[in-house]
Structures are given as C-alpha cells and as structure tokens.
Design a protein around this motif. Structure first.
Motif, mmCIF file in Angstrom:
data_model
loop_
_atom_site.group_PDB
_atom_site.id
_atom_site.type_symbol
_atom_site.label_atom_id
_atom_site.label_comp_id
_atom_site.label_asym_id
_atom_site.label_seq_id
_atom_site.Cartn_x
_atom_site.Cartn_y
_atom_site.Cartn_z
ATOM 1 N N ALA A 17 -9.421 1.460 4.828
ATOM 2 C CA ALA A 17 -10.610 2.289 5.064
ATOM 3 C C ALA A 17 -10.221 3.737 5.376
ATOM 4 C CB ALA A 17 -11.442 1.711 6.205
ATOM 5 N N ASN A 18 -8.973 3.961 5.760
ATOM 6 C CA ASN A 18 -8.478 5.320 5.997
ATOM 7 C C ASN A 18 -8.144 5.976 4.662
ATOM 8 O OD1 ASN A 18 -8.324 5.285 8.958
ATOM 9 N ND2 ASN A 18 -6.785 3.698 8.627
ATOM 10 N N GLU A 19 -8.518 7.238 4.500
ATOM 11 C CA GLU A 19 -8.280 7.949 3.235
ATOM 12 C C GLU A 19 -6.832 7.986 2.832
ATOM 13 O OE1 GLU A 19 -9.647 11.972 2.486
ATOM 14 O OE2 GLU A 19 -11.628 11.360 3.166
ATOM 15 N N HIS A 20 -5.928 8.019 3.784
ATOM 16 C CA HIS A 20 -4.513 8.182 3.452
ATOM 17 C C HIS A 20 -3.797 6.886 3.095
ATOM 18 C CE1 HIS A 20 -4.364 7.203 7.757
ATOM 19 N NE2 HIS A 20 -3.113 6.813 7.547
ATOM 20 N N ASP A 67 1.037 5.182 1.836
ATOM 21 C CA ASP A 67 0.511 6.106 2.842
ATOM 22 C C ASP A 67 0.760 7.523 2.334
ATOM 23 O OD1 ASP A 67 0.138 7.809 5.056
ATOM 24 O OD2 ASP A 67 0.760 6.266 6.465
ATOM 25 N N THR A 68 -0.314 8.226 1.948
ATOM 26 C CA THR A 68 -0.160 9.565 1.389
ATOM 27 C C THR A 68 0.207 10.606 2.439
ATOM 28 O OG1 THR A 68 -2.536 10.017 1.560
ATOM 29 C CG2 THR A 68 -1.749 9.082 -0.516
ATOM 30 N N ASN A 69 -0.019 10.308 3.715
ATOM 31 C CA ASN A 69 0.369 11.253 4.770
ATOM 32 C C ASN A 69 1.877 11.408 4.850
ATOM 33 O OD1 ASN A 69 -2.226 11.862 5.577
ATOM 34 N ND2 ASN A 69 -2.186 10.583 7.401
ATOM 35 N N ASP A 127 -4.309 -0.079 -6.598
ATOM 36 C CA ASP A 127 -5.319 0.942 -6.927
ATOM 37 C C ASP A 127 -4.704 2.275 -7.346
ATOM 38 O OD1 ASP A 127 -7.269 -0.887 -6.279
ATOM 39 O OD2 ASP A 127 -7.617 -0.060 -4.277
ATOM 40 N N ARG A 128 -3.403 2.372 -7.325
ATOM 41 C CA ARG A 128 -2.746 3.640 -7.675
ATOM 42 C C ARG A 128 -2.587 3.792 -9.137
ATOM 43 N NH1 ARG A 128 2.493 4.896 -5.040
ATOM 44 N NH2 ARG A 128 1.903 7.006 -5.490
ATOM 45 N N VAL A 164 -3.702 3.783 0.515
ATOM 46 C CA VAL A 164 -4.171 3.362 -0.798
ATOM 47 C C VAL A 164 -3.435 2.086 -1.173
ATOM 48 C CG1 VAL A 164 -4.383 4.023 -3.221
ATOM 49 C CG2 VAL A 164 -4.499 5.772 -1.440
ATOM 50 N N CYS A 176 0.853 -1.196 0.000
ATOM 51 C CA CYS A 176 0.000 0.000 0.000
ATOM 52 C C CYS A 176 0.884 1.240 0.000
ATOM 53 C CB CYS A 176 -0.897 0.013 1.239
ATOM 54 S SG CYS A 176 -2.044 -1.366 1.355
#
Length: 69
Positions: free
Chosen positions: A59-62, A40-42, A68-69, A64, A38
């Motif tokens: 389930a957290n927005e940050h 982590d966009t944060n 799915d990218r 991905v 995955c």
C-alpha cells in the motif's frame, strides 16, 4: 516455523541466491519466511514479505511487487 513448505501460506519461500536459504519477511515484527518478492524504490533494493504483510507494505508507494514491475 519448521521450514516445511506447508508452513508458508500462499506460496513458496523466497530464497537467497544459494537456493537453500529462505529470506525472512522484511516486516520488522514478523518471523515468517517471505513469499512475495518486491522492490523498494526508496533504497532501490529487492525486499520480500510474507503473505500476511505484503498488502500492508504494498500500500506504500515505494513498495512495488516484483510481478508488477
């Protein structure tokens, strides 16, 4: 966990760049190998989770899934 492929439900462990070292699940309470890469966009870093925890974290927005990218 013995490290056998059969110990990882739903997929092969995510490996470090050396191709030999399995990545642990990034859930702080888990001791399994990660099977789902995955992002982590944060913190703008690759992370990975085992099948048991990936849905909870995704389930957290940050978080991905890399697929799915």
């Amino acid at each position: 966990m013995s490290g056998d492929k059969d110990d990882v439900p739903g997929g092969d462990p995510v490996m470090l760049g050396d191709g030999e070292t399995p990545v642990p699940c990034f859930d702080p309470h888990c001791c399994e190998h990660a099977t789902v890469p995955c992002f982590d966009t944060n913190v703008r870093r690759e992370v990975a989770f085992c099948n048991a925890h990936v849905e909870e974290w995704a389930a957290n927005e940050h978080i991905v899934r890399s697929s799915d990218r």
